[in-house]
Write an enzyme that holds these catalytic residues in place. Structure first.
Site, PDB file in Angstrom:
ATOM      1  NE  ARG A  32      -2.219  -1.848   3.317  1.00  0.00           N
ATOM      2  CZ  ARG A  32      -2.432  -2.126   4.879  1.00  0.00           C
ATOM      3  NH1 ARG A  32      -3.481  -1.918   4.713  1.00  0.00           N
ATOM      4  NH2 ARG A  32      -1.731  -3.155   5.220  1.00  0.00           N
ATOM      5  CG  ASP A  83       5.298  -2.247   9.318  1.00  0.00           C
ATOM      6  OD1 ASP A  83       5.413  -2.934  11.040  1.00  0.00           O
ATOM      7  OD2 ASP A  83       4.690  -2.741   8.601  1.00  0.00           O
ATOM      8  NE  ARG A 109      28.721  24.201  -1.716  1.00  0.00           N
ATOM      9  CZ  ARG A 109      29.626  24.442  -2.447  1.00  0.00           C
ATOM     10  NH1 ARG A 109      30.005  25.598  -3.069  1.00  0.00           N
ATOM     11  NH2 ARG A 109      30.755  23.159  -3.083  1.00  0.00           N
TER      12      ARG A 109
HETATM   13  C1  UD1 Z   1      -0.510  -7.743  12.668  1.00  0.00           C
HETATM   14  C2  UD1 Z   1      -1.663  -8.533  13.839  1.00  0.00           C
HETATM   15  C3  UD1 Z   1      -2.413  -7.759  14.181  1.00  0.00           C
HETATM   16  C4  UD1 Z   1      -2.432  -6.861  14.587  1.00  0.00           C
HETATM   17  C5  UD1 Z   1      -1.232  -6.189  13.697  1.00  0.00           C
HETATM   18  C6  UD1 Z   1      -0.611  -4.636  14.336  1.00  0.00           C
HETATM   19  C7  UD1 Z   1      -1.182 -10.441  13.073  1.00  0.00           C
HETATM   20  C8  UD1 Z   1      -2.008 -12.304  12.741  1.00  0.00           C
HETATM   21  N1  UD1 Z   1      -2.277 -10.168  13.516  1.00  0.00           N
HETATM   22  O1  UD1 Z   1      -1.899  -7.592  11.804  1.00  0.00           O
HETATM   23  O2  UD1 Z   1      -2.985  -8.381  15.611  1.00  0.00           O
HETATM   24  O3  UD1 Z   1      -3.376  -5.527  14.947  1.00  0.00           O
HETATM   25  O4  UD1 Z   1      -0.099  -6.629  13.419  1.00  0.00           O
HETATM   26  O5  UD1 Z   1      -0.490  -3.893  13.434  1.00  0.00           O
HETATM   27  O6  UD1 Z   1       0.173 -10.722  13.818  1.00  0.00           O
HETATM   28  N2  UD1 Z   1       5.494  -9.697   9.017  1.00  0.00           N
HETATM   29  C9  UD1 Z   1       7.276 -10.677   8.375  1.00  0.00           C
HETATM   30  N3  UD1 Z   1       6.410 -11.567   7.751  1.00  0.00           N
HETATM   31  C10 UD1 Z   1       5.358 -12.044   7.599  1.00  0.00           C
HETATM   32  C11 UD1 Z   1       3.912 -11.200   7.757  1.00  0.00           C
HETATM   33  C12 UD1 Z   1       4.359  -9.854   7.920  1.00  0.00           C
HETATM   34  O7  UD1 Z   1       7.714 -10.187   8.179  1.00  0.00           O
HETATM   35  O8  UD1 Z   1       4.837 -13.019   6.245  1.00  0.00           O
HETATM   36  C13 UD1 Z   1       5.932  -8.778   9.300  1.00  0.00           C
HETATM   37  C14 UD1 Z   1       5.448  -7.620   8.405  1.00  0.00           C
HETATM   38  O9  UD1 Z   1       6.415  -6.756   6.923  1.00  0.00           O
HETATM   39  C15 UD1 Z   1       5.470  -6.355   9.466  1.00  0.00           C
HETATM   40  C16 UD1 Z   1       4.168  -7.204  10.320  1.00  0.00           C
HETATM   41  O10 UD1 Z   1       5.086  -8.389  10.015  1.00  0.00           O
HETATM   42  O11 UD1 Z   1       5.801  -5.845  10.108  1.00  0.00           O
HETATM   43  C17 UD1 Z   1       3.081  -7.117  10.416  1.00  0.00           C
HETATM   44  O12 UD1 Z   1       2.550  -7.855   9.303  1.00  0.00           O
HETATM   45  P1  UD1 Z   1       0.963  -7.120   8.932  1.00  0.00           P
HETATM   46  O13 UD1 Z   1       1.135  -8.034   7.667  1.00  0.00           O
HETATM   47  O14 UD1 Z   1       1.002  -5.680   8.577  1.00  0.00           O
HETATM   48  O15 UD1 Z   1      -0.063  -7.793  10.467  1.00  0.00           O
HETATM   49  P2  UD1 Z   1      -1.274  -7.484  10.288  1.00  0.00           P
HETATM   50  O16 UD1 Z   1      -2.134  -8.187   9.309  1.00  0.00           O
HETATM   51  O17 UD1 Z   1      -0.893  -5.916  10.188  1.00  0.00           O
END
Ligand code: UD1
Ligand code: CA
Length: 458
Positions: free
Chosen positions: A15, A103, A332
């Site tokens: 996004r 993030d 500079r």
């Molecule tokens: C996750 C939580 C959610 C919480 C939210 C907070 C889970 C299932 N859900 O959701 O309960 O409210 O974070 O922001 O954990 N990432 C990896 N590898 C992967 C997937 C994700 O490294 O395979 C990392 C992403 O880069 C990111 C973080 O994990 O930094 C969270 O992943 P994201 O997919 O954004 O989680 P949410 O669906 O937002």
């Protein structure tokens, strides 16, 4: 119990609509992931943080090669639980593991310290928060005794569960041996076909492991960044928090909403900073300084009683006490200004030493120069420091007077107390105490007829 830190940063960040991996986007001038790594450094983990990387991993590793972390690749992004699983071989069963996100950049070390202090050693610690916009986030489900029983992802939540304000930040503190036991048992039979880390909560409840939850001081700390709007919102929050800290130290910010720090600012007492000032890199401002509107200070050291007037761009410079710069000056890298110097408008200075009480008030370029004390640099003076191949030095002795619109062709020396006539092009050294003029003598041509347009023509 010793601490390991795992930072999840493998997600793509679709996004953001950007080719740059999400964790490399900058907040306050610094990549998101770097914020997280730095904020966790004071927690004294036994080993450097383990960063789970994946999407465009090589770019991330290359850009952040300076960070002291252990990189572990997650080849396919199969969910947050799967991501943490990649770190298992780096964790010792007797440690506790803090899970952070690349993030979620603004989590403070204070909040994390609190979590580590208050979570019993055998318990699962979770940071939860109440946020104004919980949409998209996992919700915390508690029982009638207010105990956490599970986390439900928004996609699987019932309408009633979606009204819950308390959300999962995703930040956990958990003994490593639980991770080693439970992560291999995770299933991906859910709406996103992912291995959810959140399922650990249910497992902890089933195993009767206590769960400790804690809220951050401010909810913005735990907000994640998924798009450019959220990036901008968190940038504002960061700047607001930084400004509050400075104002708490006694700095007068004419408008804290129009002041940005992208680096580290050290500031003395009785400093006033006008609107639209940007501070970048490492900047030190002494006591009783004034920074005028629309000025940029990048890697600058200002002593006490320095005044930077409006619209100056100052980079890589040191300025001693009682000097006044601007408006519209550009300093500079390599510029060192001694005390009580006056640099006026449309002056550019690069890699030069300007000694005390010297003045350069209007329009000019000073490059690769050493200028003595009490020198007067007239309007329009240029040091011609570059011959197309090499840079050369201009040296001007104390008490010299450089007339307006002089071109000093380097390498060249102007002696102590020398006077240079206005409009001179100086190609050889000018002796001390003498007047040197390097321009064609003025002459007048009598009976000279200026050409006229013939207005009679049809
Ligand atoms: C996750 C939580 C959610 C919480 C939210 C907070 C889970 C299932 N859900 O959701 O309960 O409210 O974070 O922001 O954990 N990432 C990896 N590898 C992967 C997937 C994700 O490294 O395979 C990392 C992403 O880069 C990111 C973080 O994990 O930094 C969270 O992943 P994201 O997919 O954004 O989680 P949410 O669906 O937002
Ligand atoms: Ca997701």
């Amino acid at each position: 119990m010793s601490l390991n830190i795992v930072i999840l940063a493998a997600g793509q960040g679709k996004r953001m609509n950007s080719r740059l991996p999400k964790v490399l986007h900058k907040l306050a001038g610094k990549p998101l992931l770097e914020h997280v790594v730095q904020n966790s450094a004071s927690l004294n983990p036994v080993s450097p943080p383990i960063v789970i990387y994946g999407h465009q991993g090589e770019a991330v590793r290359k850009m952040l090669a300076n960070l002291n972390v252990t990189w572990v690749e997650q080849q396919q992004q199969l969910g947050t639980g799967h991501a943490v699983q990649q770190a298992l071989s780096h964790l010792s069963p007797s440690n506790r593991v803090l899970i952070l996100y690349g993030d979620v950049p603004l989590i403070t070390s204070e909040t994390l310290h609190q979590l580590i202090q208050d979570t019993p050693e055998n318990a699962l610690g979770i940071i939860t928060a109440r946020v104004p916009k919980p949409a998209g986030l996992g919700r915390i489900i508690r029982d009638e005794k207010n105990k956490i029983v599970r986390i439900v992802e928004e996609k699987e939540a019932t309408d009633k569960e979606r009204t819950i304000q308390e959300i999962n930040t995703g930040i956990y503190l958990i003994p490593a041996h639980y991770l080693q036991k439970w992560l291999p048992q995770l299933k991906n039979n859910n709406a996103q076909k992912e291995f959810y880390l959140t399922d650990l909560v249910q497992m902890a409840v089933d195993a009767k492991i206590p769960i400790h939850s804690q809220e951050p001081q401010r909810y913005e700390e735990i907000l994640g960044i998924n798009n450019c709007i959220q990036l901008a919102e968190l940038e504002r929050f960061y700047q607001h928090r930084y400004s509050e800290k400075l104002m708490g130290q006694g700095v007068t910010l004419c408008d804290p909403t129009r002041f940005d720090v992208r680096g580290e600012l050290t500031v003395g007492t009785d400093v006033t900073i006008d609107i639209n000032v940007i501070v970048e890199g490492r900047v030190t401002i002494g006591n009783h300084c004034l920074i005028g509107a629309n000025s940029v200070l990048r890697n600058v050291i200002l002593a006490d009683h320095v005044e930077i007037k409006e619209n100056c761009v100052i980079e890589g410079a040191e300025i001693a006490e009682h000097s006044v710069i601007g408006p519209f000056a550009r300093l500079r890298p390599g510029t060192r200004i001694a005390s009580s110097v006056q640099v006026g408008n449309f002056i550019e200075i690069k890699n030069s030493l300007i000694d005390s009480h010297t003045k350069a008030h209007h329009v000019g370029y000073i490059g690769d120069s050493e200028i003595g004390q009490r020198v007067n640099i007239g309007a329009g003076t240029i040091t011609c420091n570059y011959d197309g191949a090499n840079k050369h030095k201009t040296i001007i002795g104390d008490d010299a007077f450089i007339g307006s619109n002089a071109s000093l062709v380097a390498p060249v020396k102007i002696g102590v107390g020398a006077t240079i006539g206005a409009g001179s092009t100086i190609t050889r050294d000018a002796p001390p105490e003498q007047l040197t003029i390097g321009r064609t003598p003025q002459r007048s041509i009598a009976n000279w007829q200026r050409k006229k347009k013939n207005t009679q023509e049809i």
